[in-house]
Write an enzyme that holds these catalytic residues in place. Sequence first.
Site, PDB file in Angstrom:
ATOM      1  N   GLY A  13     -18.829  23.869  10.930  1.00 36.96           N
ATOM      2  CA  GLY A  13     -18.473  22.980   9.828  1.00 36.96           C
ATOM      3  C   GLY A  13     -19.160  23.419   8.546  1.00 36.96           C
ATOM      4  N   GLY A  14     -19.170  24.722   8.318  1.00 36.95           N
ATOM      5  CA  GLY A  14     -19.943  25.281   7.209  1.00 36.95           C
ATOM      6  C   GLY A  14     -19.179  25.516   5.933  1.00 36.95           C
ATOM      7  CB  SER A  16     -17.007  21.185   2.616  1.00 32.26           C
ATOM      8  OG  SER A  16     -16.822  20.419   3.800  1.00 32.26           O
ATOM      9  CE1 TYR A 150     -20.285  10.236  12.136  1.00 33.64           C
ATOM     10  CE2 TYR A 150     -21.670   8.475  11.267  1.00 33.64           C
ATOM     11  CZ  TYR A 150     -21.343   9.818  11.353  1.00 33.64           C
ATOM     12  OH  TYR A 150     -22.088  10.745  10.662  1.00 33.64           O
TER      13      TYR A 150
END
Length: 249
Positions: A13-14, A16, A150
């Site tokens: 997930g790099g 943003s 979550y």
Amino acid sequence: MNRFEGKSVLVTGGSSGIGLAAAQAFAAEGAHVVITGRDAAALDQAKALLGPHALAIRNDAGSLAAAKDLAGAIGGHGIKLDALFVNAGVAKFSPFADVDEALWDQTFDINVKGAYFQIQALLPLFNRGASIVINGSINAHLGMPHSSVYAASKAAVISLAKTLSAELLPRGVRVNVISPGPVHTPLYGKLGMDAATLETVAAQIQAQVPLGRFGTPQEIASTVLHLAAAESAFIVGSEIIVDGGMSQL
């Protein structure tokens, strides 16, 4: 400083937010950085920011097959990992009465199952002395309305950091977790709320932070790098909360 000169680092997930900030910080300290993400355009933009030596791989963090593909791709480039920041995740809030199976499955597939099996698939690629940092959340500690799914997923990965730490330490791999409070990232625009509701929720959250503001991705990244560096070699199976004092109220 060049704490990561000659080191190889993977940030999932790099493309943003916190992930990109961490990837930039690693690169600034000499690391060979690999990033993943699902959006090809965002990955291209992030790679351009990180420089010609960065590697960007399109990958679905919630897929077991993709986890194996990611390990194969990194190994195929002859890369052995010195640090991994498990950052890819999804956050969608909903009142408990409205939560459906699809929301549950998407959240746990990406935030828990994906993280678990990505680490498992990458295990043969870690150098001795490597560090894994998992991105948790302050939501796992707060009873925030509408965050039940979550928060549960983040509580799971906080527990995972502790158990994996015990299991992987004989391999010379440390595992720790960072739990950010509210941070200005694109993730807040993906919570499944309309703009007016999002603005109201953001104001309510900010009012609960003693520092009176949201954090920045760079502030979170600095703690990620600390946990990934040799300077934190005596920190094992621990959680560092970075929330502006929110959890102390």
